[in-house]
Design a protein around this motif. Structure first.
Motif, mmCIF file in Angstrom:
data_model
loop_
_atom_site.group_PDB
_atom_site.id
_atom_site.type_symbol
_atom_site.label_atom_id
_atom_site.label_comp_id
_atom_site.label_asym_id
_atom_site.label_seq_id
_atom_site.Cartn_x
_atom_site.Cartn_y
_atom_site.Cartn_z
ATOM 1 N N ILE A 265 0.385 -1.571 -0.275
ATOM 2 C CA ILE A 265 0.196 -0.196 0.070
ATOM 3 C C ILE A 265 0.704 1.033 0.189
ATOM 4 O O ILE A 265 1.975 1.820 0.429
ATOM 5 N N GLY A 266 0.284 2.280 -0.395
ATOM 6 C CA GLY A 266 1.484 3.422 -0.935
ATOM 7 C C GLY A 266 0.255 4.343 -0.972
ATOM 8 O O GLY A 266 -0.676 4.212 -1.947
ATOM 9 N N CYS A 267 0.700 5.447 -0.631
ATOM 10 C CA CYS A 267 0.173 7.210 -1.160
ATOM 11 C C CYS A 267 0.366 7.418 -2.366
ATOM 12 O O CYS A 267 1.513 7.257 -2.667
ATOM 13 N N ALA A 268 -0.736 8.154 -3.343
ATOM 14 C CA ALA A 268 -0.431 8.529 -4.640
ATOM 15 C C ALA A 268 -0.594 10.153 -4.409
ATOM 16 O O ALA A 268 -1.615 10.820 -4.782
ATOM 17 N N GLY A 269 0.485 11.138 -5.108
ATOM 18 C CA GLY A 269 0.003 12.398 -5.409
ATOM 19 C C GLY A 269 0.900 12.241 -6.970
ATOM 20 O O GLY A 269 -0.362 12.266 -7.700
ATOM 21 N N GLY A 270 1.778 12.244 -7.493
ATOM 22 C CA GLY A 270 2.000 12.126 -8.564
ATOM 23 C C GLY A 270 2.738 10.859 -8.698
ATOM 24 O O GLY A 270 2.973 10.349 -9.747
ATOM 25 N N GLY A 342 -2.015 17.726 1.570
ATOM 26 C CA GLY A 342 -1.265 16.947 0.376
ATOM 27 C C GLY A 342 -1.414 15.787 -0.222
ATOM 28 O O GLY A 342 -2.630 16.335 -0.470
ATOM 29 N N LEU A 343 -0.980 15.765 -2.088
ATOM 30 C CA LEU A 343 -1.136 15.026 -2.237
ATOM 31 C C LEU A 343 -2.209 15.747 -3.550
ATOM 32 O O LEU A 343 -3.409 15.521 -3.776
ATOM 33 N N ARG A 344 -2.538 16.745 -3.743
ATOM 34 C CA ARG A 344 -2.990 18.045 -4.550
ATOM 35 C C ARG A 344 -2.413 17.478 -5.356
ATOM 36 O O ARG A 344 -3.227 18.519 -6.501
ATOM 37 N N LEU A 385 5.122 10.654 13.790
ATOM 38 C CA LEU A 385 4.653 11.514 13.564
ATOM 39 C C LEU A 385 4.963 11.258 12.471
ATOM 40 O O LEU A 385 5.631 12.557 11.455
ATOM 41 N N PRO A 386 3.513 10.518 11.302
ATOM 42 C CA PRO A 386 3.877 11.068 10.033
ATOM 43 C C PRO A 386 2.872 12.083 9.667
ATOM 44 O O PRO A 386 2.503 12.908 9.797
ATOM 45 N N ALA A 387 4.084 11.955 7.831
ATOM 46 C CA ALA A 387 3.313 13.494 7.476
ATOM 47 C C ALA A 387 1.833 12.961 6.670
ATOM 48 O O ALA A 387 1.609 11.458 6.468
ATOM 49 N N PRO A 388 0.913 13.862 6.619
ATOM 50 C CA PRO A 388 -0.526 13.482 5.884
ATOM 51 C C PRO A 388 -0.063 12.863 5.265
ATOM 52 O O PRO A 388 -1.189 12.078 4.560
ATOM 53 N N GLU A 389 0.459 13.272 4.197
ATOM 54 C CA GLU A 389 0.593 12.446 3.118
ATOM 55 C C GLU A 389 0.585 10.873 2.822
ATOM 56 O O GLU A 389 -0.276 9.983 2.296
ATOM 57 N N SER A 390 1.685 10.516 4.010
ATOM 58 C CA SER A 390 2.069 9.363 4.071
ATOM 59 C C SER A 390 0.779 8.697 5.184
ATOM 60 O O SER A 390 1.231 7.606 5.121
ATOM 61 N N SER A 391 -0.447 9.561 5.865
ATOM 62 C CA SER A 391 -1.242 9.061 6.730
ATOM 63 C C SER A 391 -2.664 8.465 5.411
ATOM 64 O O SER A 391 -2.962 7.663 6.459
#
Ligand code: PLP
Length: 458
Positions: A265-270, A342-344, A385-391
């Motif tokens: 699982i991973g967050c995706a911005g670009g 994030g991830l905008r 303390l995680p970054a919002p993106e990572s969260s």
């Protein structure tokens, strides 16, 4: 293998650290669509990109065939300062959730830039230096990429000009000062130092800027200053290539301890951290050697994969960049003002877009209050303390682990913890004060962005 045989934190030995990046495009049957010129609609050739990007990075961008690309010694030396990054067995989170699932996370926040972006920044700065360039330009929004590139440029003694979205420059002084400490020249965008900046300031007096506008300024500054090129921190194939170090280390650590992930699982911005984390696993999947569930997580307020269209679109609002075929919400799409996480970005890596279109991965979206709830739960038990993106990735990892609790399945889950959230405390404040809200764009809201997607018939 029983739980206790795997150490809490898995670090590779220096001799086990990967010495080559892995190019997942080499194993894709359907290659990602090429960048095209907005005027001619023809694929961009090496010469077309030369005024903008460094030569070696263009070669990497266009190379769909070479499977392994050596990591230059100078880059490996820099990686040694903060890599290998740990693969952490989240035993405290497992216990708190009461899940039979095993959860691991690859932690990329253990460097001053606070995110995985340094993995590509150092490579990009290296190739600029090797080409004999004087400096590079870039844009930054909240500042993670600008910080990473500033660090990389100071290491190689290159000038670094960062165009920072004005509202962030004024309201988020901390990353700005980190960049300046590393010697970068940080300009609020739109500025009066470029033609496009002057034009935007004249047309929209008092504007606080946007990422699209900052990209336009950075590209103009690079192409109009001798000895400069432009560098970008996500989306591009070359960036996914450099980020494959994340996945290669993860794979090696898994192989060493007999861990076989069921879900990644991973967050995706670009798409750069996710593309990097999954790279070697996706390679096995593409070659038919193994199967994994791969999940991209994006914000419900900026849902490129889950609600976007797979089409050629501009990479920037200012339309100065080439067009890429990707899942996009339209280059005029702007996430709602309450978006904190994030991830905008309106688009997505064309490599990941092709893999998603071909059914090799899944995507889900998460609402920001539930993302911050996951961030808080994680911070309280695992300490970071995680970054919002990572969260976003934490949210879905927890959801998957809770599903295992219902079914009793002992799945192995790996997620990417891309960074730390110390500079995002305004967003945490909104969450802690109960003032954070969710916003899911309606179909009508999205239609406005879709209307900006050019119809190029490709
Ligand atoms: C930039 C960033 C992201 C998103 O970018 P991708 O290119 O999608 O990886 C995620 N997490 C952190 C901490 C970031 O700084």
């Amino acid at each position: 293998m029983s739980k206790c045989e795997v150490p809490y934190k898995i670090y590779l030995e220096e001799s086990e650290v990967p010495k080559e990046w892995y190019n997942v495009r080499a194993d894709m049957k359907n290659k990602p669509a090429p960048l095209i010129h907005p005027g001619t609609l023809q694929p961009l050739k090496f010469e077309d990109m030369q005024p903008i990007f460094c030569d070696e990075l263009i070669r990497q961008e266009l190379d769909n065939e070479t499977r392994l690309i050596p990591i230059p010694d100078e880059v490996q030396n820099f990686y040694k300062m903060y890599r290998p990054s740990p693969l952490v067995h989240a035993v405290f989170l497992e216990k708190a959730l009461g899940t039979p699932a095993r959860i691991f996370y690859k932690f990329e926040g253990n460097n001053t830039s606070g995110s995985h972006k340094l993995n590509s920044a150092i490579a990009q700065a290296y190739y600029a230096k090797k080409q004999g360039l004087k400096g590079v330009t870039t844009e930054t929004g909240a500042g993670q990429w600008g910080t990473a590139l500033s660090m990389a440029c100071s290491y190689f003694d290159l000038d670094c000009k960062v165009y920072m979205v004005k509202v962030s420059y004024e309201q988020k002084p901390f990353r700005r000062e980190v960049m300046r400490t590393y010697g970068a020249d940080v300009t609020p965008s739109p500025s009066m130092t470029t033609e496009i900046g002057k034009k935007i300031n004249a047309e929209h007096p008092g504007t606080t800027g946007s990422l699209g506008c900052a990209i336009s300024e950075a590209v103009e500054a690079a192409t109009s200053t001798p000895g400069y090129r432009y560098e970008l921190g996500s989306v591009l194939n070359q960036v996914l290539l450099h980020q494959s170090i994340i996945g290669l280390e993860t794979k090696k650590a898994c192989d060493k301890y007999g861990i076989k992930p069921d879900v990644i699982i991973g967050c995706a911005g670009g798409g750069s951290n996710l593309g990097g984390l999954i790279a070697p696993f996706m390679g096995e999947k593409l070659r038919g050697e193994a199967d994994y569930r791969i999940i991209a997580v994006e914000p419900a307020s900026c849902p490129s994969f889950t609600r976007g269209k797979f089409a050629y679109d501009f990479c920037d609002t200012g339309r100065v960049c080439p067009m890429a075929k990707m899942y996009t919400l339209g280059h005029d799409f702007i996430p709602s003002a309450n978006h904190a996480g994030g991830l905008r970005y309106h688009g997505m890596s064309s490599t990941l877009s092709q893999l998603y279109a071909d059914g090799y991965m899944e995507a889900v979206s998460a609402e920001q209050t539930s993302v911050f709830a996951a961030a808080e739960q994680f911070a309280r038990v695992e300490g970071i303390l995680p970054a919002p993106e990572s969260s976003h990735a934490i949210r879905v990892a927890i959801d998957e682990a809770l599903k295992c609790k219902e079914t009793g399945e002992e799945k192995t889950i790996i997620f990417g913890l891309t960074g730390t959230g110390y500079f995002d405390l305004k967003a945490y404040e909104a969450y802690n004060d109960g003032k954070m809200t969710d916003y899911i764009p309606s179909d009508e809201d999205l239609a406005k962005g879709f209307a900006s997607i050019p119809n190029v018939g490709l």
